[in-house]
Scaffold this active site. Structure first.
Site, short mmCIF file in Angstrom:
data_model
loop_
_atom_site.label_atom_id
_atom_site.label_comp_id
_atom_site.label_asym_id
_atom_site.label_seq_id
_atom_site.Cartn_x
_atom_site.Cartn_y
_atom_site.Cartn_z
N LYS A 158 37.22 52.69 40.64
CA LYS A 158 38.47 52.05 40.91
C LYS A 158 39.92 52.64 40.24
O LYS A 158 40.72 51.94 39.72
CB LYS A 158 38.43 50.68 40.97
CG LYS A 158 37.39 50.05 41.61
CD LYS A 158 37.37 48.52 41.57
CE LYS A 158 36.30 47.98 42.39
NZ LYS A 158 34.78 47.99 41.69
N HIS B 63 43.49 53.66 39.21
CA HIS B 63 44.78 53.18 39.54
C HIS B 63 45.72 53.41 38.22
O HIS B 63 45.64 52.74 37.18
CB HIS B 63 44.74 51.51 39.48
CG HIS B 63 45.98 50.87 40.09
ND1 HIS B 63 45.90 49.59 40.30
CD2 HIS B 63 47.30 51.42 40.36
CE1 HIS B 63 47.14 49.27 40.89
NE2 HIS B 63 48.07 50.19 40.83
N ARG C 213 22.96 42.30 43.48
CA ARG C 213 21.71 41.35 43.04
C ARG C 213 20.89 40.97 44.00
O ARG C 213 19.78 40.75 43.45
CB ARG C 213 23.01 40.14 42.54
CG ARG C 213 23.70 40.46 41.40
CD ARG C 213 24.49 39.50 40.92
NE ARG C 213 25.80 39.61 41.82
CZ ARG C 213 26.93 39.15 41.39
NH1 ARG C 213 27.16 38.44 40.26
NH2 ARG C 213 28.13 39.63 41.87
#
Length: 238
Positions: free
Chosen positions: A62, A64, A214
């Site tokens: 991710k 940024h 999970r």
């Protein structure tokens, strides 16, 4: 990366725990997501190990930052052989375009990873977006805006909730990819996700890839859980 298979989120703290989990699958080729926790612990060496074992890898970092920094980082990631990488769409069009340029410049043997952008995290609620991010309106509007900006920047698709996949397809195109975490089974806890959907419903709603952590990794029988989710996912693929 095979769309027919779920992406398993390897949310483990150590390489040893991740390998012990993978050994349950008896050399089956899997779609795997390596996130921040595992990557910061094991680094690129473990990513290379997964590739050598025949798996497809979504490296979920991710990114940024300012455009030049993201471009430089993507040039490095492009040389790792991973199959999918991502940035935050909130970084803006210029940053996303720089990420794409970095991948293209760093690609080896014409292998360029899919590049996607995160819209709103599936843990983000309507109230949180309005009050903490100070973004007014419906969360679906924010997701749609980020998706159209991502398409404008030339990326392959977005990470979004499965609830928003069909909306994004309508706002962009059927070829614009939707990668959807927040996949849960009706008998399981939502954990810290707030915008969720079952594998079968995600397929019906237009998800191109589902990311499942999970419900598989913490199941009593991970292989059985994976096979069940695989069957549910494939049952409704278009």
């Amino acid at each position: 990366m095979n769309k027919q298979k779920p992406i398993i989120a390897l949310d483990f703290a150590t390489k040893e725990a991740a390998i012990a989990f993978l050994n349950l699958f008896k050399n089956e080729s899997l779609n795997l997501k390596v996130g921040m926790e595992l990557f910061y612990k094991t680094g690129m060496d473990f990513v290379q190990y997964l590739k050598e074992e025949g798996h497809s890898v979504f490296l979920d970092l991710k990114l940024h930052d300012i455009p030049n920094t993201v471009k430089s980082a993507m040039k490095v990631l492009a040389q790792s052989g991973v199959d999918m990488v991502n940035v935050h769409a909130s970084g803006g069009v210029k940053m996303m375009q720089a990420a794409k340029e970095g991948l293209e410049e760093g690609a080896l043997n014409n292998h360029k990873p899919l590049l996607i952008a995160v819209t709103q995290l599936t843990s983000t609620s309507q109230t949180q977006m309005n009050e903490e991010q100070q973004i007014l309106g419906a969360i679906q509007d924010s997701v749609q805006n980020y998706a159209t900006l991502t398409q404008k920047a030339g990326l392959d698709g977005v990470v979004c909730s499965p609830l928003e996949a069909s909306l994004i397809k309508e706002a962009t195109s059927n070829k614009f990819l939707t990668i959807t975490p927040g996949i849960r089974l009706t008998s399981k806890s939502n954990d810290d996700q707030t915008r969720i959907m079952t594998p079968r419903d995600a397929a019906k709603n237009g998800s191109d890839y589902i990311v499942v952590g999970r419900p598989i990794t913490q199941a009593l029988d991970p292989v059985e859980a994976y096979q069940y989710i695989l069957k549910e996912w494939q049952a409704e693929l278009k």
